[in-house]
Design a protein around this motif. Structure first.
Motif, PDB file in Angstrom:
ATOM      1  N   UNK A 153       0.829  -1.220   0.000  1.00  0.00           N
ATOM      2  CA  UNK A 153       0.000   0.000   0.000  1.00  0.00           C
ATOM      3  C   UNK A 153       0.858   1.262   0.000  1.00  0.00           C
ATOM      4  N   UNK A 154       2.020   1.154   0.604  1.00  0.00           N
ATOM      5  CA  UNK A 154       2.948   2.289   0.689  1.00  0.00           C
ATOM      6  C   UNK A 154       4.237   1.870   0.009  1.00  0.00           C
ATOM      7  N   UNK A 155       4.799   2.761  -0.768  1.00  0.00           N
ATOM      8  CA  UNK A 155       6.018   2.454  -1.512  1.00  0.00           C
ATOM      9  C   UNK A 155       7.161   2.057  -0.580  1.00  0.00           C
ATOM     10  N   UNK A 156       7.876   1.009  -0.977  1.00  0.00           N
ATOM     11  CA  UNK A 156       9.051   0.567  -0.213  1.00  0.00           C
ATOM     12  C   UNK A 156      10.146   1.638  -0.220  1.00  0.00           C
ATOM     13  N   UNK A 157      10.089   2.531  -1.190  1.00  0.00           N
ATOM     14  CA  UNK A 157      11.101   3.595  -1.289  1.00  0.00           C
ATOM     15  C   UNK A 157      10.946   4.632  -0.168  1.00  0.00           C
ATOM     16  N   UNK A 158       9.750   4.706   0.402  1.00  0.00           N
ATOM     17  CA  UNK A 158       9.509   5.690   1.463  1.00  0.00           C
ATOM     18  C   UNK A 158      10.080   5.167   2.775  1.00  0.00           C
ATOM     19  N   UNK A 159      10.746   6.027   3.505  1.00  0.00           N
ATOM     20  CA  UNK A 159      11.336   5.639   4.787  1.00  0.00           C
ATOM     21  C   UNK A 159      10.286   5.754   5.899  1.00  0.00           C
ATOM     22  N   UNK A 160      10.113   4.680   6.653  1.00  0.00           N
ATOM     23  CA  UNK A 160       9.087   4.660   7.709  1.00  0.00           C
ATOM     24  C   UNK A 160       9.253   5.805   8.712  1.00  0.00           C
ATOM     25  N   UNK A 161      10.456   6.065   9.240  1.00  0.00           N
ATOM     26  CA  UNK A 161      10.577   7.174  10.207  1.00  0.00           C
ATOM     27  C   UNK A 161      10.150   8.523   9.614  1.00  0.00           C
ATOM     28  N   UNK A 162      10.435   8.726   8.321  1.00  0.00           N
ATOM     29  CA  UNK A 162      10.032   9.985   7.682  1.00  0.00           C
ATOM     30  C   UNK A 162       8.517  10.101   7.608  1.00  0.00           C
ATOM     31  N   UNK A 163       7.858   8.997   7.247  1.00  0.00           N
ATOM     32  CA  UNK A 163       6.395   9.012   7.145  1.00  0.00           C
ATOM     33  C   UNK A 163       5.739   9.171   8.512  1.00  0.00           C
ATOM     34  N   UNK A 164       6.325   8.532   9.517  1.00  0.00           N
ATOM     35  CA  UNK A 164       5.801   8.682  10.875  1.00  0.00           C
ATOM     36  C   UNK A 164       5.942  10.139  11.327  1.00  0.00           C
ATOM     37  N   UNK A 165       7.097  10.732  11.073  1.00  0.00           N
ATOM     38  CA  UNK A 165       7.318  12.141  11.449  1.00  0.00           C
ATOM     39  C   UNK A 165       6.356  13.061  10.721  1.00  0.00           C
ATOM     40  N   UNK A 166       6.138  12.798   9.440  1.00  0.00           N
ATOM     41  CA  UNK A 166       5.200  13.596   8.646  1.00  0.00           C
ATOM     42  C   UNK A 166       3.797  13.520   9.255  1.00  0.00           C
ATOM     43  N   UNK A 167       3.358  12.297   9.538  1.00  0.00           N
ATOM     44  CA  UNK A 167       2.016  12.123  10.087  1.00  0.00           C
ATOM     45  C   UNK A 167       1.900  12.780  11.463  1.00  0.00           C
ATOM     46  N   UNK A 168       2.886  12.527  12.327  1.00  0.00           N
ATOM     47  CA  UNK A 168       2.834  13.075  13.689  1.00  0.00           C
ATOM     48  C   UNK A 168       2.798  14.606  13.678  1.00  0.00           C
ATOM     49  N   UNK A 169       3.644  15.205  12.863  1.00  0.00           N
ATOM     50  CA  UNK A 169       3.672  16.665  12.784  1.00  0.00           C
ATOM     51  C   UNK A 169       2.337  17.223  12.321  1.00  0.00           C
ATOM     52  N   UNK A 170       1.769  16.596  11.292  1.00  0.00           N
ATOM     53  CA  UNK A 170       0.482  17.051  10.779  1.00  0.00           C
ATOM     54  C   UNK A 170      -0.647  16.792  11.780  1.00  0.00           C
ATOM     55  N   UNK A 171      -0.596  15.636  12.429  1.00  0.00           N
ATOM     56  CA  UNK A 171      -1.642  15.249  13.377  1.00  0.00           C
ATOM     57  C   UNK A 171      -1.698  16.220  14.561  1.00  0.00           C
TER      58      UNK A 171
END
Length: 196
Positions: free
Chosen positions: A150-168
């Motif tokens: 569902x999510x590209x393997x190219x995306x780094x998990x910590x980056x996506x978590x940080x993105x979501x947390x900051x927005x949330x």
């Protein structure tokens, strides 16, 4: 939290819930012992015998709010189904929490952190614990999304978590400050678009 093992003479949950509601509406500083007595139904002596101080009761109220809230948030992220739906459910839940009651008080823990975390180690500790637990649950959910494709393997998990947390957390602060539900929905959708 009572550190001295004082006997509990009252039904803790009812008193803590009543205090939580008052702290949530007024904040810590604006909440007097007299207000707490009136709201909980306890006399001043009974309140201090059971909880020690206004601050200890505040800690108990924040801890209860934290436990209820983190359980609900983590459960949404652990549900079955597409990861995008789980993240959307969490964002929708936050918007509903922030706009559903007429007082529109936002999140008690975020309010407490903004009011007191820099000078109150108990608030800082509880807020950090809450954020850490949500971050761990998001990490697991996003890893699951990468494994399922569902999510590209190219995306780094910590980056996506940080993105979501900051927005949330930004969303939750803006919800209280701006009282604009339409904008909140747009921000939630933009957050999902940035991840998927």
């Amino acid at each position: 939290m009572s550190k001295s093992g004082r006997p509990r003479e009252f039904k803790d949950t009812a008193v803590i819930d009543a205090a939580m509601e008052l702290f949530w509406t007024n904040g810590y500083e604006a909440c007097s012992t007299e207000d707490l007595c009136k709201h909980t139904g306890l006399g001043r002596g009974s309140l201090y015998n059971a909880y020690g101080s206004k601050h200890e009761l505040y800690e108990q109220a924040l801890l209860r709010y934290h436990q209820i809230g983190i359980e609900a948030q983590v459960e949404m992220l652990q549900n079955l189904g597409p990861i995008k739906d789980r993240l959307r459910a969490l964002l929708d839940w936050a918007i509903e929490e922030d706009f559903s009651n007429e007082k529109r008080r936002g999140c008690l823990l975020i309010n407490a952190a903004l009011e007191r975390a820099q000078r109150d180690p108990a608030v800082e500790r509880l807020f950090k614990q809450h954020v850490d637990l949500l971050e761990e649950a998001l990490h697991r959910a996003i890893d699951t999304g990468k494994e399922s494709g569902e999510i590209s393997q190219q995306r780094q998990t910590p980056d996506l978590v940080s993105l979501f947390m900051g927005n949330y957390y930004g969303l939750r602060v803006l919800n209280v400050a701006m009282q604009n539900r339409e904008r909140a929905v747009q921000m939630a959708e933009a957050t999902l678009t940035a991840i998927f």
